[in-house]
Design an enzyme around this catalytic site. Structure first.
Site: not given
Ligand code: SAH
Length: 354
Positions: A114, A125, A168, A200, A299, A342
């Site tokens: 990853c 987000c 990112g 993604s 998470n 992430c």
């Molecule tokens: N910006 C891109 C890729 C990075 S995030 C995207 O949004 O897809 C990779 C994944 O991890 C995304 O699906 C994101 O929503 C998720 N993610 C972020 N924080 C998280 C958390 N605390 N628990 C589980 N998944 C999480």
């Protein structure tokens, strides 16, 4: 210091043009790509079949520094998270996941990496650790691909699957992403099949359409996390720019151009997006674009109030999808114990060093 391009950021076409300008024969491009991506040298001086004068010219025009691994954190199920330091002192991370279940339709029991595409993230987000620190800068193509080289060196084996799910928003760094895709998939580069590469995105509609037009059969995963505008906009500001209907229209366009099925990622956050009505709407939406759904219990992130729902509730959410004929997995996440979600490791590093 002026920004000297890194040799590992250049595609085969760029080498050819640059060598033409230097008056060098065409086979020099093949030689140098071989040193960079097959023999994987760490200095220009090691490129022993290039004339010394050409090596000197290369050293003036380019550099070949690589990020370094400053921490490798393992976990019980041997998911390993690598924290990398870039040449400007910034940190990014990547995660090695062995024997990954077939989450994105690729073959299972292989090594998945990853990778990150940016330092930080501008999309904020509300549930995500990367969003907390804001955006710093885009990674170069060389910094994206360096994650693969370092991970393969550490693992002692090739990486089979690649997912852009680290820090990112890859589609907000499209020029680097496109070059990285070229370096990753081309036979002169890392030669990983496009089907083994999943991008993604949080849902950048114009870039999804652009990537749909890309000739390679790469895979796409969408971080959906809400089946209606009401729920999605609460947690993902990007939804105010491109709403769910517009996003799905772009996904239909993607389907018209690509063979591989789309994946919808859906984190389950207690009391926020886990209402079973969302599952029913999600099922309809997934069916309309023939997508599979990955459900991920949230998470927890230090400093954020969100929690995961009970396992029973997660299963009930999944069963609604399954009973509607959707291929849905409930991912009881590997690497939960090493903050593999992430951005979390970088967050810790940067707050510790302040
Ligand atoms: N910006 C891109 C890729 C990075 S995030 C995207 O949004 O897809 C990779 C994944 O991890 C995304 O699906 C994101 O929503 C998720 N993610 C972020 N924080 C998280 C958390 N605390 N628990 C589980 N998944 C999480």
């Amino acid at each position: 210091m002026a920004d000297i391009p890194n040799l590992r950021s250049l595609t085969a076409d760029e080498f050819t043009t640059s060598f033409q300008a230097l008056g060098q024969p065409a086979y020099r491009s093949a030689q140098i790509l071989d040193w960079l991506w097959k023999k994987r040298v760490s200095s220009i001086d090691e490129m022993s079949n290039l004339p010394v004068s050409l090596r000197e010219t290369l050293k003036e025009k380019y550099e070949l520094s690589a990020p370094t691994i400053v921490r490798a954190q393992g976990s019980k199920d041997t998911t390993r998270k690598l924290l990398l330091k870039l040449k400007d002192g910034r940190f990014v991370e990547c995660v090695l996941i062995p024997a990954s279940p077939a989450l994105y339709g690729e073959q299972s029991d292989r090594l998945t990496l990853c990778v990150s595409s940016q330092v930080g993230c501008a999309f904020a987000c509300k549930f995500c650790a990367s969003g907390l620190l804001g955006f710093t800068r885009n990674l170069t193509p060389g910094e994206i691909t360096a994650q693969i080289l370092l991970a393969e060196e550490l693992a002692g084996t090739r990486v089979n699957n690649l997912v852009f799910m680290g820090m990112g928003e890859p589609l907000a760094n499209l020029p680097s992403l496109l070059k990285a895709i070229e370096l990753i998939t081309s036979p002169e580069g890392l030669h990983i099949g496009a089907r083994h590469l999943t991008i993604s995105t949080s849902g950048l509609v114009p870039q999804i359409k652009k990537l749909a037009d890309h000739p390679r059969q790469i895979r796409l995963a969408i971080s959906l996390h809400g089946a209606t505008d009401e729920v999605r906009s609460k947690i993902m500001p990007v939804n105010d720019r491109w709403g769910v209907d517009e996003l799905f229209e772009a996904l239909r366009y993607w389907n018209s151009k690509k063979k591989q099925h789309l994946t919808l990622e859906y984190i389950l956050i207690k009391g926020i997006n886990d209402d079973l009505e969302q599952a029913r709407i999600l099922a309809k939406r997934a069916k309309a674009i023939r997508a599979k759904v990955n459900l991920i219990p949230y998470n927890t992130v230090e400093g954020l109030p969100w929690e995961r729902p009970s396992e029973d509730h997660c299963r009930a959410f999944r069963d609604i999808l399954k009973n509607s004929g959707i291929s849905a997995t409930l991912r009881l996440e590997k690497g939960h114990d090493i903050d593999a979600a992430c951005g979390q490791l970088r967050l810790r590093e940067e707050t510790n060093s302040e």
